[in-house]
Design an enzyme around this catalytic site. Structure first.
Site, PDB file in Angstrom:
ATOM      1  N   LYS A  20       2.742   4.523  -0.389  1.00 45.38           N
ATOM      2  CA  LYS A  20       2.741   5.484  -1.488  1.00 45.38           C
ATOM      3  C   LYS A  20       3.783   6.536  -1.179  1.00 45.38           C
ATOM      4  CE  LYS A  20      -2.060   4.365  -2.401  1.00 45.38           C
ATOM      5  NZ  LYS A  20      -1.845   2.965  -1.974  1.00 45.38           N
TER       6      LYS A  20
ATOM      7  N   LYS B  58      -5.990   8.842   4.576  1.00 49.03           N
ATOM      8  CA  LYS B  58      -6.215   8.195   5.857  1.00 49.03           C
ATOM      9  C   LYS B  58      -5.514   9.038   6.907  1.00 49.03           C
ATOM     10  CE  LYS B  58      -5.823   4.694   2.680  1.00 49.03           C
ATOM     11  NZ  LYS B  58      -6.479   5.088   1.449  1.00 49.03           N
TER      12      LYS B  58
ATOM     13  N   HIS C  58       0.799  -1.225   0.000  1.00 48.17           N
ATOM     14  CA  HIS C  58       0.000   0.000   0.000  1.00 48.17           C
ATOM     15  C   HIS C  58       0.828   1.271   0.000  1.00 48.17           C
ATOM     16  CE1 HIS C  58      -4.039  -1.581   1.742  1.00 48.17           C
ATOM     17  NE2 HIS C  58      -3.919  -1.773   0.458  1.00 48.17           N
TER      18      HIS C  58
ATOM     19  N   HIS D  86      -9.680   9.411   0.092  1.00 43.37           N
ATOM     20  CA  HIS D  86      -8.814   8.238  -0.024  1.00 43.37           C
ATOM     21  C   HIS D  86      -7.625   8.459   0.900  1.00 43.37           C
ATOM     22  CE1 HIS D  86      -6.072   5.278  -2.045  1.00 43.37           C
ATOM     23  NE2 HIS D  86      -7.189   4.580  -1.980  1.00 43.37           N
TER      24      HIS D  86
HETATM   25  C1  K8D Z   1      -5.917   0.386  -1.523  1.00 41.93           C
HETATM   26  C2  K8D Z   1      -6.105  -4.364  -1.119  1.00 41.93           C
HETATM   27  C3  K8D Z   1      -6.458  -1.960  -1.430  1.00 41.93           C
HETATM   28  C4  K8D Z   1      -7.455  -1.715  -0.500  1.00 41.93           C
HETATM   29  C5  K8D Z   1      -7.687  -0.416  -0.085  1.00 41.93           C
HETATM   30  C6  K8D Z   1      -6.923   0.627  -0.597  1.00 41.93           C
HETATM   31  C7  K8D Z   1      -7.145   1.998  -0.117  1.00 41.93           C
HETATM   32  C8  K8D Z   1      -5.065   1.443  -2.080  1.00 41.93           C
HETATM   33  C9  K8D Z   1      -5.691  -0.914  -1.926  1.00 41.93           C
HETATM   34  N1  K8D Z   1      -6.166  -3.236  -1.874  1.00 41.93           N
HETATM   35  O1  K8D Z   1      -6.195   2.685   0.175  1.00 41.93           O
HETATM   36  O2  K8D Z   1      -8.292   2.414   0.001  1.00 41.93           O
HETATM   37  O3  K8D Z   1      -3.839   1.351  -1.947  1.00 41.93           O
HETATM   38  O4  K8D Z   1      -5.562   2.386  -2.685  1.00 41.93           O
END
Ligand code: K8D
Length: 655
Positions: A309, A540, A307, A538
């Site tokens: 970034k 958090k 995840h 999106h």
């Molecule tokens: C992301 C398993 C994901 C589930 C949720 C998210 C989120 C993402 C991936 N895959 O951040 O909402 O990295 O965007």
């Protein structure tokens, strides 16, 4: 789009259904999966007489990548079981965006009392292509001015401005950076290595480096200080020599186009978590770009995802770290609320500097090197070297990362919620009535948290986050109020994107059904003061607020959703912390910004003229959080919403 033909379909079956207790992972975000169209408005509630032909340009649909096809790259799987959802999305998914024509160019305006016509009818910016990294003819004048301002804030940190030497602020302690750490590159004279003057305090508190992404289709004033990815990669921030992009979902052709032309052929390392077919597809996507290299993050624990970034930007002028929440796809930078932490421009250390040189009072350098080292990947070696060769001493934030593993001993408190708890224990200031200082969590997906709140949420997770200084370590965290901000169905329906926004809010019905107890914690998404109520989160964030929500003890922006996979779960009677996913975020503590009260004052909304407040933290949504009403339901992505059309006149009918 330069990508080849879409090959998105049929990514099912990568994961088999688990019989073990591995349901804590978030559902895979099915950006590339088979999907159910958001069918256009159903005839049973839209009369023909309401039909309006809408100019596609009015909605920005002329831009490749805009329009209803977006939903088809983010929709849920047909199967109700999240475990069967392959984390397929990425490149192929993203590539699909813009390749398929909008399935229904004629939109029907549905009668909807709750609807805000201004949202649907507002002329959107032509496209994200108007970022100022491109030709000047595309640029909006105010965007350029903004860019210059950001540059002044973030690049020109070497110009100290007016100097006046003052006395040491009271209570300055060793946690605070010494003036001498800046002296290596700051022209400011008279630093004696001990004193910390008010000039420093103001100078250093000036910018939190916290930004939101630009939202298309809202008034320019609400995008003041907001950044598009093209802004971040622009030459105004530095002359890129090479870069590394860590992310989950990556559209390589789109990403390359976000770099200014002169940087598009510089070495670009993409760090991802793809496996098997989707990895092969990503390599296929990268093939036309000889400067692009891929690095696969190991995911050795089931249901883990990459995840994180982050951008690492190596410049002629130095180095920069960007930790954020957006996938590298067009939709994630278009109409969502996303968070960004931009580091200062880090100068290069002199040749032959010691191993410990360039550390910050927050140990950010050590922690970043440890995080990168945890990948155990040869491809990251040179980036670890770049970090080591730069002076990160001006960093004011703490790194809060998660890396997959069953962490024990010394390692345990380096990751996930135990890392956050350790820093809050060691570095945060206690408050008088901790039981009346609420915790707020805000996220875009939710994992399986157990049969009741005592299993994880209100035990280990809240205990870590409720820590404030040593004396209050795990002291009666049971009384700390907890507010969980997550969009309602109505939030999504009336959002700028409409129901397709729900494709990035992958809370699954199977998971939700197992935790009805969670509803009592939920609060709506509301961001009136930042003009982002209709830009779905999106981002958090996690924070500890004062009883009246006017102050903060700390603030975190991170990739980590509300899940055990992300934050970790204690196993073996607390002997180990098991983490499935890679996550990365930063923690803001007031003292690291020279705020000796130990509390940020809360600032909501933008000051006029893009000003930033010096001492108050720009919380990106409304406080206090507002609990769900009895009619509100959390957005669940894989059930239908057919009875009320969204902003764009569509309904949501997942397969
Ligand atoms: C992301 C398993 C994901 C589930 C949720 C998210 C989120 C993402 C991936 N895959 O951040 O909402 O990295 O965007």
């Amino acid at each position: 789009m330069s990508g080849g033909v879409s090959k998105v379909q049929s990514q099912h079956g990568r994961w088999t259904v688990s019989s073990s207790d591995e349901e804590d992972a978030e559902p895979a975000r099915q950006t590339g999966g088979p999907f159910l169209l958001t069918q256009s408005v159903r005839k049973d509630y839209v009369s023909d007489s309401d039909e309006t032909v809408v100019d596609e340009e009015e909605f920005g649909a002329a831009d490749s990548g805009q329009g209803s096809t977006a939903s088809s790259t983010h929709g849920p799987l047909g199967s109700g079981h999240s475990r069967e959802s392959p984390p397929s999305p990425r490149a192929s998914a993203a590539r699909k965006i813009g390749q398929e024509p909008a399935s229904n160019p004629i939109k029907t305006e549905a009668p909807d009392p709750g609807r805000q016509p201004s949202l649907a009818l507002k002329r959107l910016r032509p496209s994200s292509e108007s970022g100022w990294g491109v030709s000047s003819s595309d640029e909006e004048p105010d965007t350029k001015a903004e860019a210059r301002q950001v540059k002044e804030e973030l690049v020109d940190q070497r110009s100290p401005g007016p100097m006046k030497k003052k006395q040491r602020p009271e209570g300055t302690d060793h946690h605070y950076p010494s003036a001498s750490s800046a002296a290596a590159w700051s022209p400011k004279p008279e630093s004696d290595g001990e004193t910390l003057d008010k000039w420093d305090v103001l100078e250093k508190a000036k910018s939190f480096g916290f930004y939101l992404t630009k939202v298309s289709g809202i008034p320019a004033k609400d995008n003041c200080g907001a950044l598009h990815i093209k802004d971040i990669l622009s030459p105004l921030f530095g002359t890129i020599k090479a870069s590394a992009q860590f992310n989950y979902c990556i559209d390589i052709p789109w990403l390359v186009k976000q770099y200014p032309e002169e940087f598009r052929t510089k070495p670009l390392l993409i760090v991802h978590g793809e496996q098997r077919q989707s990895k092969a597809e990503l390599h296929g996507d990268a093939h036309p770009y000889p400067n692009v290299r891929l690095c696969q993050a190991k995911l050795e624990i089931a249901y883990g995802t990459h995840h994180t970034k982050m951008m690492l930007l190596l410049y002629e002028e130095g180095f920069r770290v960007v930790i954020h929440t957006s996938n590298l796809i067009r939709d994630d930078w278009h109409q969502k609320t996303q968070g960004i932490w931009l580091s200062p421009l880090y100068p290069r250390l002199p040749e032959g500097s010691s191993e410990s040189a360039g550390e910050s009072m927050t140990n950010f350098k050590r922690d970043l090197v440890d995080y990168l080292t945890s990948y155990r990947s040869a491809g990251l070696g040179e980036w670890i070297t770049h970090v080591k060769q730069h002076d990160l001493s001006e960093t004011r934030v703490y790194l809060i990362g998660s890396t997959p593993g069953r962490h024990q001993g010394n390692e345990k408190q380096k990751w996930g919620h135990l890392k956050l708890g350790r820093i809050l224990s060691d570095r945060a200031s206690p408050v008088a009535n901790p039981e009346s200082w609420p915790l707020i969590g805000q996220f875009s997906s939710i994992g399986s948290l157990g049969a009741d709140e005592t299993k994880w949420l209100c035990s280990e997770f809240r205990e870590s986050l409720a820590t404030l200084g040593k004396s209050q370590r795990s002291l009666s965290s049971q009384q700390v109020p907890l507010h969980l901000v997550y969009p309602t169905v109505e939030n999504v329906r009336t959002s700028l994107e409409g129901y397709p926004a729900g494709g990035s809010l992958p809370y699954a019905i199977v998971t939700a059904q197992k935790q009805p107890w969670l509803s009592s914690f939920f609060c709506r998404w509301s961001a009136k003061l930042t003009g982002r109520s209709h830009a779905m989160p999106h981002i958090k964030t996690y924070m500890r607020a004062s009883p009246d929500f006017g102050e903060l003890a700390w603030f975190v922006v991170t990739s980590a959703n509300l899940s055990k996979a992300a934050w970790g779960m204690l196993e073996k009677n607390g002997f180990q912390l098991m983490i499935r996913s890679y996550e990365l975020g930063v923690l803001y503590l007031p003292k690291a910004f020279g705020i000796e009260t130990g509390r940020f004052s809360v600032h909501q909304g933008r000051l006029p003229d893009c000003q930033v407040s010096e001492m108050s933290f720009p919380v990106p949504y409304d406080l206090p959080p507002q609990r769900y009403s009895s009619k509100d339901r959390p957005w669940i992505w894989n059930i239908p919403y057919l009875h009320a059309p969204d902003t764009n006149g569509n309904v949501w009918a997942p397969s």
